[in-house]
Design a protein around this motif. Structure first.
Motif, PDB file in Angstrom:
ATOM      1  N   GLN A   1       6.047   1.223   8.087  1.00 58.51           N
ATOM      2  CA  GLN A   1       4.863   0.996   7.267  1.00 58.51           C
ATOM      3  C   GLN A   1       4.551  -0.499   7.260  1.00 58.51           C
ATOM      4  OE1 GLN A   1       2.650   3.241   5.227  1.00 58.51           O
ATOM      5  NE2 GLN A   1       1.619   1.322   5.786  1.00 58.51           N
ATOM      6  N   PHE A   2       3.460  -0.896   7.960  1.00 56.90           N
ATOM      7  CA  PHE A   2       3.070  -2.302   8.050  1.00 56.90           C
ATOM      8  C   PHE A   2       2.311  -2.722   6.807  1.00 56.90           C
ATOM      9  CE2 PHE A   2       4.027  -1.283  12.362  1.00 56.90           C
ATOM     10  CZ  PHE A   2       4.451  -2.470  12.947  1.00 56.90           C
ATOM     11  N   ASN A   3       2.440  -4.047   6.495  1.00 55.37           N
ATOM     12  CA  ASN A   3       1.639  -4.578   5.396  1.00 55.37           C
ATOM     13  C   ASN A   3       0.212  -4.830   5.871  1.00 55.37           C
ATOM     14  OD1 ASN A   3       1.577  -7.151   6.721  1.00 55.37           O
ATOM     15  ND2 ASN A   3       3.536  -7.696   5.759  1.00 55.37           N
ATOM     16  N   GLU A   4      -0.644  -5.121   4.947  1.00 61.54           N
ATOM     17  CA  GLU A   4      -2.073  -5.211   5.262  1.00 61.54           C
ATOM     18  C   GLU A   4      -2.365  -6.319   6.260  1.00 61.54           C
ATOM     19  OE1 GLU A   4      -6.365  -5.547   2.928  1.00 61.54           O
ATOM     20  OE2 GLU A   4      -4.504  -5.293   1.807  1.00 61.54           O
ATOM     21  N   LYS A   5      -1.625  -7.422   6.215  1.00 66.15           N
ATOM     22  CA  LYS A   5      -1.875  -8.541   7.123  1.00 66.15           C
ATOM     23  C   LYS A   5      -1.124  -8.390   8.458  1.00 66.15           C
ATOM     24  CE  LYS A   5      -2.789 -11.905   3.464  1.00 66.15           C
ATOM     25  NZ  LYS A   5      -2.387 -13.218   2.875  1.00 66.15           N
ATOM     26  N   LEU A   6      -0.367  -7.310   8.589  1.00 71.83           N
ATOM     27  CA  LEU A   6       0.397  -7.016   9.808  1.00 71.83           C
ATOM     28  C   LEU A   6       1.404  -8.118  10.131  1.00 71.83           C
ATOM     29  CD1 LEU A   6      -2.376  -5.533  12.160  1.00 71.83           C
ATOM     30  CD2 LEU A   6      -1.036  -4.395  10.376  1.00 71.83           C
ATOM     31  N   THR A   7       1.953  -8.756   9.080  1.00 72.95           N
ATOM     32  CA  THR A   7       2.974  -9.785   9.289  1.00 72.95           C
ATOM     33  C   THR A   7       4.386  -9.224   9.157  1.00 72.95           C
ATOM     34  OG1 THR A   7       2.886 -10.359   6.943  1.00 72.95           O
ATOM     35  CG2 THR A   7       1.480 -11.615   8.448  1.00 72.95           C
ATOM     36  N   GLY A   8       4.481  -7.953   8.819  1.00 71.05           N
ATOM     37  CA  GLY A   8       5.785  -7.330   8.674  1.00 71.05           C
ATOM     38  C   GLY A   8       5.639  -5.854   8.358  1.00 71.05           C
ATOM     39  N   PHE A   9       6.772  -5.179   8.274  1.00 69.31           N
ATOM     40  CA  PHE A   9       6.743  -3.752   7.950  1.00 69.31           C
ATOM     41  C   PHE A   9       8.005  -3.397   7.190  1.00 69.31           C
ATOM     42  CE2 PHE A   9       8.605  -4.025  12.260  1.00 69.31           C
ATOM     43  CZ  PHE A   9       9.845  -3.460  12.033  1.00 69.31           C
ATOM     44  N   ASP A  10       7.926  -2.261   6.515  1.00 69.75           N
ATOM     45  CA  ASP A  10       9.111  -1.665   5.894  1.00 69.75           C
ATOM     46  C   ASP A  10       9.618  -0.557   6.817  1.00 69.75           C
ATOM     47  OD1 ASP A  10       9.128  -3.212   3.611  1.00 69.75           O
ATOM     48  OD2 ASP A  10       7.752  -1.871   2.544  1.00 69.75           O
ATOM     49  N   LEU A  11      10.916  -0.620   7.177  1.00 67.89           N
ATOM     50  CA  LEU A  11      11.555   0.437   7.955  1.00 67.89           C
ATOM     51  C   LEU A  11      11.982   1.528   6.979  1.00 67.89           C
ATOM     52  CD1 LEU A  11      12.661   1.402  10.703  1.00 67.89           C
ATOM     53  CD2 LEU A  11      14.796   0.233  10.146  1.00 67.89           C
ATOM     54  N   LEU A  12      11.361   2.710   7.083  1.00 70.33           N
ATOM     55  CA  LEU A  12      11.609   3.806   6.148  1.00 70.33           C
ATOM     56  C   LEU A  12      12.546   4.810   6.814  1.00 70.33           C
ATOM     57  CD1 LEU A  12       7.908   4.370   4.995  1.00 70.33           C
ATOM     58  CD2 LEU A  12       9.607   2.803   4.032  1.00 70.33           C
ATOM     59  N   LEU A  13      13.685   5.048   6.175  1.00 68.82           N
ATOM     60  CA  LEU A  13      14.656   5.991   6.716  1.00 68.82           C
ATOM     61  C   LEU A  13      14.490   7.358   6.067  1.00 68.82           C
ATOM     62  CD1 LEU A  13      17.811   3.693   6.763  1.00 68.82           C
ATOM     63  CD2 LEU A  13      16.046   3.985   8.511  1.00 68.82           C
ATOM     64  N   ASN A  14      15.031   8.388   6.737  1.00 64.37           N
ATOM     65  CA  ASN A  14      14.885   9.752   6.225  1.00 64.37           C
ATOM     66  C   ASN A  14      15.575   9.953   4.884  1.00 64.37           C
ATOM     67  OD1 ASN A  14      13.259  10.751   8.224  1.00 64.37           O
ATOM     68  ND2 ASN A  14      14.942  11.581   9.475  1.00 64.37           N
ATOM     69  N   ASP A  15      16.588   9.102   4.592  1.00 65.65           N
ATOM     70  CA  ASP A  15      17.291   9.269   3.315  1.00 65.65           C
ATOM     71  C   ASP A  15      16.603   8.527   2.175  1.00 65.65           C
ATOM     72  OD1 ASP A  15      17.824   6.663   3.911  1.00 65.65           O
ATOM     73  OD2 ASP A  15      20.006   6.892   4.053  1.00 65.65           O
ATOM     74  N   GLY A  16      15.407   7.966   2.455  1.00 71.28           N
ATOM     75  CA  GLY A  16      14.634   7.299   1.411  1.00 71.28           C
ATOM     76  C   GLY A  16      14.801   5.802   1.349  1.00 71.28           C
ATOM     77  N   GLN A  17      15.722   5.247   2.121  1.00 69.54           N
ATOM     78  CA  GLN A  17      15.916   3.801   2.103  1.00 69.54           C
ATOM     79  C   GLN A  17      14.736   3.083   2.746  1.00 69.54           C
ATOM     80  OE1 GLN A  17      20.013   2.200   2.671  1.00 69.54           O
ATOM     81  NE2 GLN A  17      20.433   4.275   3.457  1.00 69.54           N
ATOM     82  N   LYS A  18      14.460   1.876   2.259  1.00 76.24           N
ATOM     83  CA  LYS A  18      13.355   1.059   2.752  1.00 76.24           C
ATOM     84  C   LYS A  18      13.903  -0.330   3.075  1.00 76.24           C
ATOM     85  CE  LYS A  18       9.553   1.260   0.431  1.00 76.24           C
ATOM     86  NZ  LYS A  18       8.524   1.028  -0.637  1.00 76.24           N
ATOM     87  N   ILE A  19      13.762  -0.763   4.336  1.00 79.89           N
ATOM     88  CA  ILE A  19      14.321  -2.044   4.770  1.00 79.89           C
ATOM     89  C   ILE A  19      13.173  -2.909   5.280  1.00 79.89           C
ATOM     90  CG2 ILE A  19      15.965  -3.161   6.319  1.00 79.89           C
ATOM     91  CD1 ILE A  19      17.364  -0.376   6.457  1.00 79.89           C
ATOM     92  N   PRO A  20      12.930  -4.078   4.657  1.00 77.27           N
ATOM     93  CA  PRO A  20      11.810  -4.922   5.074  1.00 77.27           C
ATOM     94  C   PRO A  20      12.132  -5.725   6.336  1.00 77.27           C
ATOM     95  CG  PRO A  20      12.980  -5.934   3.255  1.00 77.27           C
ATOM     96  CD  PRO A  20      13.619  -4.604   3.471  1.00 77.27           C
ATOM     97  N   PHE A  21      11.123  -5.850   7.224  1.00 79.65           N
ATOM     98  CA  PHE A  21      11.206  -6.673   8.429  1.00 79.65           C
ATOM     99  C   PHE A  21       9.990  -7.575   8.480  1.00 79.65           C
ATOM    100  CE2 PHE A  21      14.341  -3.614   9.565  1.00 79.65           C
ATOM    101  CZ  PHE A  21      15.121  -4.164  10.574  1.00 79.65           C
ATOM    102  N   SER A  22      10.194  -8.786   9.002  1.00 82.46           N
ATOM    103  CA  SER A  22       9.107  -9.757   9.128  1.00 82.46           C
ATOM    104  C   SER A  22       8.956 -10.157  10.583  1.00 82.46           C
ATOM    105  CB  SER A  22       9.394 -11.003   8.274  1.00 82.46           C
ATOM    106  OG  SER A  22       9.506 -10.656   6.913  1.00 82.46           O
ATOM    107  N   LYS A  23       7.697 -10.450  10.957  1.00 88.96           N
ATOM    108  CA  LYS A  23       7.428 -10.860  12.337  1.00 88.96           C
ATOM    109  C   LYS A  23       7.912 -12.288  12.517  1.00 88.96           C
ATOM    110  CE  LYS A  23       3.554  -9.649  14.305  1.00 88.96           C
ATOM    111  NZ  LYS A  23       2.132  -9.592  14.746  1.00 88.96           N
ATOM    112  N   ILE A  24       8.720 -12.519  13.553  1.00 88.35           N
ATOM    113  CA  ILE A  24       9.206 -13.869  13.819  1.00 88.35           C
ATOM    114  C   ILE A  24       8.527 -14.477  15.034  1.00 88.35           C
ATOM    115  CG2 ILE A  24      11.436 -13.504  12.701  1.00 88.35           C
ATOM    116  CD1 ILE A  24      12.658 -13.029  15.441  1.00 88.35           C
ATOM    117  N   LYS A  25       7.901 -13.675  15.847  1.00 90.82           N
ATOM    118  CA  LYS A  25       7.094 -14.213  16.952  1.00 90.82           C
ATOM    119  C   LYS A  25       6.243 -13.093  17.553  1.00 90.82           C
ATOM    120  CE  LYS A  25      10.679 -13.771  20.525  1.00 90.82           C
ATOM    121  NZ  LYS A  25      11.379 -14.454  21.612  1.00 90.82           N
TER     122      LYS A  25
END
Length: 752
Positions: A728-752
Motif C-alpha cells: 500500500q503506497f502513500n499518496e506521494k509514492l515516497t514509500g509503502f506499507d508491506l501488508l502481511l497475511n497475518d495483519g502485520q504492517k511494515i513501512p518501507f521508504s524509497k531510497i533511490k
C-alpha cells in the motif's frame, strides 16, 4: 514454498517461480463465465487403456479379430404382390477367442410388422421411419432354418431351433462353434412383402412404365460379434442404421423378363440378360468418360407395352462387402461411363431412372455425378473398391449400400449432385470403414458430411461450390439446450435432432479441426490413416479419436469432450482494451474472455485508424488455465475496430461481444508504473525491496529471493496472492506499507 524469517517474527510466502510474462494475466473467473478449464482440459478423456485387440494409438491391436459371413443369396421378385421370396445360404466363421453356441441375425423387415417395436415408437405426428401409414402384411416370413453339413456333393440339412424377437433372430446351433476359425453353414428360406416406403431406405415407386423396386435389408443378416460388446443386438427401430460383418456374396435375382436388374457387385452373366445392343453399348461405356446410353427411353416404352410372364435370372458377385442391395424395373432408362481410379484400375458408373426423371437438368447427369464423386474420394482418401457404382432413382430421399445407392427420382441439378455425392461418400463411411451405425450415427453420417464439403468444392471446377458455413448463424442450432450429445445413439435422439447431431454438427467440428486447429496437411494425413487402418474392420469412436491424436501429434481430448461427448456452448468476447501508458504509440493490450464451456482458439482482426488490418491467432492453449486472456498487440497508432472470429468459423452463441469499435467502445486507463519504481528499505527489516517494470507489470525483488509480480487491486494498492503480501503506497509514492497475511504492517521508504 520458501519461508523468509527476519528477527524471528516476519514471514513471507513466495512461489519458487518467475512471474508471468507480459502477455499473461492471473486467471480471474468472470462473474458470468461458465468456463471451467479444469473440466475442459482434464487429461483423463479416455476411460480405457489400449488392449491386445485395440492399440492405445488408435490402430487395430496385434490380436485384433473379427468374424466373417459369406452369403449365397437367391431372390424371386413377384411384381404383382411386391413380394420377394428367397433363400440365404450363410457361411459363418468364428474368428473370435470365444466359443459360440448360438448366432444372432437381424431380420429388419420385421420393423414393418404391425406389432413391431419400431412401429410402437412412431409418434402421432408421423416419422420418416416405418411404413408411413401403409397397411399391409409386413415382416419377414422365415419358413425354415437349417444347418448344412457334409460335402458339396452330398450335403446334409438339419432343421435347427430359432427364436424371433422383433427384428432379431437367435439360431441355436447343434454343436458349439470353436474359437479361432471354426465355421457353420446356415440355410434360411424366407419371404416378405416390400413396403412402398420402407423407412426411407427401401421401397416401391409407381411410374407410368411400371414399378421401380429398390430392395434393401431383404435377407437375414448376421449381427456383429465383436471385442467390445460381444453380440450387437440392438433392435432395428428405424433411426439407427446398420452394423454388419464382411464377406463375399453370390447373388441370383429372378425378375420379369422385361425388367432391368442392378445389384451390388459385378454382373457375371451379361450375355444371358443383356440384349446384343445393350452388350455393345455397355462395352463402349466401359471405355468412355462420357455417359453412354445403355437402355433408351424408346426401348423402355416399347418393353413396357409388352406384358410377359417370362423371367430372367441375373447373377452378381460381390467381394469383401458388408451387404448387398438391388433394384429392378421395366421402367429403367440405363446409362453408364467408366470410372478412372488412381491405381489405373477401372470401375463402372451406372444410373437407372424412369422417363419422368430423364433430361440433362435431372438424372441425365447422374452418371457424371457418380463418376465425379468416386474419382475424387478415391484420390483424396482410399481407392474405390467395387467393380460398379450404381445410382438408382427411387422414392427414397437418399440411401446407401455397398456399390449401389438409391436417390430420389425427383432430384435435379445441385440437389441431385448433393444426394449422389453424399450417398456414394458412404462408400468410405461405413462401407469400407465399418463402424457401428446403430450406436454412433455420426461415425458414418458426420464423417461423410465432412468429406462432402470438400467434394462440393472440387466437382467440375466448383460448379456446386457453396459458401463456407456461417457458424454464427448455426451456433444456437448446434448447442441449444434441448440437444442430446453427438455420441448419443440415433434411436435415443429426438428425430428432429438427427440431422444436426449425426450430420451437420460433427461435420462442422471436423472442418474446424482441419482448418483452424490441426491444419490441412496434418488433418488429412491423420484422417487418411484412420481410413487405411480400419478399412473393412470395426472401429469405435475411441479408435477414431486416438488415431487423429496420435498421427497429428495433438492431445484433442478438450475438443472431443466439447463437441462429441457434451453439448457445450461457445462464447468468446472482447472485454477490455487499453493503450500501454495511455499512449497508442506504445501498443495496445486486448483482453478476451471465455464465457461458456467450450474452448477454441482466438482469431482477431485488428484495424487501425489508418486502415491497416492485422489478423491475430492465438492457440487454444491460452485457455488451459485461464478464463480471461490479455495480450499485447504491437501497434503505433489508435485502434479503429477489433473483430473476434471475423470469418464466423466458430459457433459463437453471443456475437454481441465480438466487436470493439472506437465509436462506442470504452478504453481502459492504463496504470503508469513509473512513480512506483525504485529501491525501498525499512528500519525494521534488514532487506531491500526493488520494484521494476517488466512488460508493463510491476515486479518485486527482495534481497536474496526470487522475484515475483504484483497486481494492482485498488488505489496505490498492489498484491501478490502467491507471495501472500500487499503493498500500500502513500499518496506521494515516497514509500509503502508491506501488508502481511497475518495483519502485520511494515513501512518501507524509497531510497533511490
Amino acid at each position: 514454498m520458501i519461508n523468509i524469517r527476519c528477527k524471528g517474527i516476519i514471514q513471507l510466502s513466495l512461489l519458487l517461480v518467475i512471474s508471468s510474462i507480459w502477455s499473461q494475466v492471473t486467471s480471474v473467473t468472470g462473474s458470468f463465465s461458465k468456463y471451467n478449464y479444469n473440466e475442459t482440459f482434464n487429461s483423463q478423456f479416455y476411460n480405457d487403456h489400449g488392449s491386445a485387440t485395440r492399440s492405445a494409438s488408435g490402430q487395430p491391436g496385434a490380436e485384433y479379430w473379427q468374424n466373417r459371413a459369406d452369403y449365397q443369396l437367391t431372390a424371386y421378385l413377384n411384381p404383382q404382390k411386391n413380394e420377394i421370396t428367397g433363400t440365404a445360404v450363410i457361411s459363418y466363421t468364428n474368428n473370435s477367442p470365444d466359443k459360440l453356441s448360438f448366432l444372432w441375425l437381424t431380420i429388419d423387415q420385421n420393423l414393418f410388422k404391425d406389432d413391431s417395436r419400431g412401429n410402437a415408437v412412431i409418434p402421432l405426428t408421423g416419422s420418416r421411419n416405418g411404413a408411413r401409414g401403409q397397411i399391409f402384411d409386413g415382416g419377414h416370413k422365415i419358413k425354415s432354418v437349417k444347418v448344412v453339413s457334409g460335402s458339396k456333393a452330398k450335403p446334409s440339412e438339419t432343421e435347427v431351433k430359432f427364436l424371433i424377437t422383433d427384428t432379431r433372430m437367435q439360431v441355436f446351433l447343434p454343436a458349439e462353434l470353436k474359437p479361432k476359425g471354426d465355421s457353420v453353414k446356415l440355410k434360411i428360406d424366407f419371404s416378405y412383402i416390400s413396403p412402398n416406403e420402407g423407412s426411407d431406405r427401401t421401397g416401391v415407386l409407381e411410374t407410368k412404365n411400371g414399378k421401380i423396386f429398390t430392395i434393401a435389408q431383404w435377407y437375414p443378416r448376421l449381427c456383429v460379434y465383436d471385442d467390445i460388446r460381444g453380440w450387437n443386438v440392438k433392435p432395428y427401430l428405424g433411426a439407427g442404421e446398420f452394423y454388419l460383418e464382411y464377406g463375399d456374396f453370390d447373388v441370383s435375382i429372378t425378375a420379369p423378363a422385361n425388367h432391368f436388374v442392378v445389384c451390388s457387385g459385378e454382373l457375371t452373366n451379361p450375355n444371358s440378360v443383356y440384349s446384343v445392343a445393350e452388350q455393345g453399348r455397355m462395352a463402349k461405356a466401359k471405355q468412355s468418360d462420357s455417359t453412354v446410353l445403355i437402355r433408351t427411353a424408346e426401348e423402355v416404352e416399347a418393353g413396357a407395352k409388352l406384358p410377359t410372364t417370362a423371367t430372367k435370372t441375373w447373377n452378381f458377385s460381390m467381394k469383401n462387402a458388408r451387404d448387398v442391395s438391388w433394384a429392378s424395373s421395366a421402367a429403367f432408362i440405363v446409362d453408364a461411363a467408366q470410372i478412372n481410379l488412381p491405381s489405373g484400375k477401372k470401375s463402372l458408373a451406372i444410373s437407372t431412372y424412369p422417363i419422368e426423371s430423364a433430361g440433362m437438368l435431372a438424372w441425365g447427369r447422374a452418371t457424371e455425378f457418380t463418376k465425379g464423386a468416386i474419382e475424387n474420394y478415391s484420390k483424396r482418401w482410399l481407392e474405390y473398391p467395387y467393380p460398379t457404382a450404381i445410382n438408382v432413382a427411387g422414392n427414397e430421399g437418399g440411401m446407401e449400400y455397398p456399390g449401389i445407392v438409391f436417390c430420389n427420382w425427383e432430384s435435379k441439378g445441385q440437389r441431385l449432385w448433393g444426394v449422389t455425392d453424399h450417398e456414394f461418400g458412404h462408400t468410405w463411411f461405413p462401407m469400407i470403414v465399418g463402424s457401428n451405425e446403430r450406436l454412433f450415427g455420426w461415425m458414418d453420417e458426420g464423417l461423410n458430411t465432412f468429406i462432402n464439403s470438400l467434394s462440393n468444392v472440387d466437382f467440375n471446377h466448383g460448379e456446386y461450390k457453396e459458401a463456407p458455413e456461417d457458424l454464427h448463424r448455426k451456433a444456437n442450432e448446434y448447442s441449444k439446450d434441448v440437444l442430446e450429445p453427438v455420441m448419443t445413439a440415433p434411436d435415443n435422439m429426438k428425430e428432429v435432432h438427427i440431422a444436426t447431431l449425426c450430420y451437420s454438427k460433427p461435420g462442422a467440428a471436423l472442418v474446424i479441426l482441419r482448418e483452424h486447429i490441426l491444419g490441412i496437411e496434418r488433418f488429412d494425413l491423420a484422417f487418411r490413416t484412420y481410413i487405411e487402418r480400419w478399412a473393412y474392420k470395426h472401429p469405435t469412436p475411441d479408435d477414431f479419436f486416438r488415431t487423429m491424436e496420435n498421427v497429428s501429434g495433438e492431445d484433442l481430448g478438450w475438443f472431443w469432450r466439447a463437441w462429441f461427448t457434451n453439448n457445450w456452448k461457445f462464447d468468446q468476447g472482447i472485454t477490455a482494451i487499453k493503450y500501454i501508458k495511455n499512449d497508442p504509440k506504445n501498443g495496445v493490450v486486448i483482453t478476451v474472455e471465455n464465457f461458456d464451456k467450450m474452448a477454441l482458439p482466438i482469431i482477431l482482426d485488428i484495424k487501425t485508424k489508418s486502415g491497416k488490418l492485422t489478423r491475430v491467432r492465438l492457440p487454444v492453449e491460452v485457455w488451459q488455465k485461464n478464463t480471461t486472456w490479455s495480450f499485447k498487440h504491437n501497434t503505433t497508432e489508435e485502434i479503429e475496430s477489433i473483430s473476434l472470429d471475423p470469418d464466423h468459423v466458430f459457433p459463437d452463441v453471443n456475437v454481441s461481444n465480438n466487436i470493439w469499435s472506437s465509436l462506442n467502445g470504452a478504453i481502459e486507463k492504463d496504470l503508469v508504473l513509473d512513480g512506483y519504481l525504485g529501491t525501498y528499505s525499512s528500519t525494521k527489516m534488514p532487506i531491500k525491496i526493488v520494484l521494476t517494470e517488466k512488460f508493463n507489470v510491476l515486479n518485486v525483488v527482495i534481497t536474496g529471493y526470487p522475484g515475483f509480480a504484483v497486481e494492482n487491486i485498488g488505489k496505490d494498492l498492489f498484491e501478490s496472492q502467491s507471495a501472500g503480501v500487499k503493498f500500500q503506497f502513500n499518496e506521494k509514492l515516497t514509500g509503502f506499507d508491506l501488508l502481511l497475511n497475518d495483519g502485520q504492517k511494515i513501512p518501507f521508504s524509497k531510497i533511490k
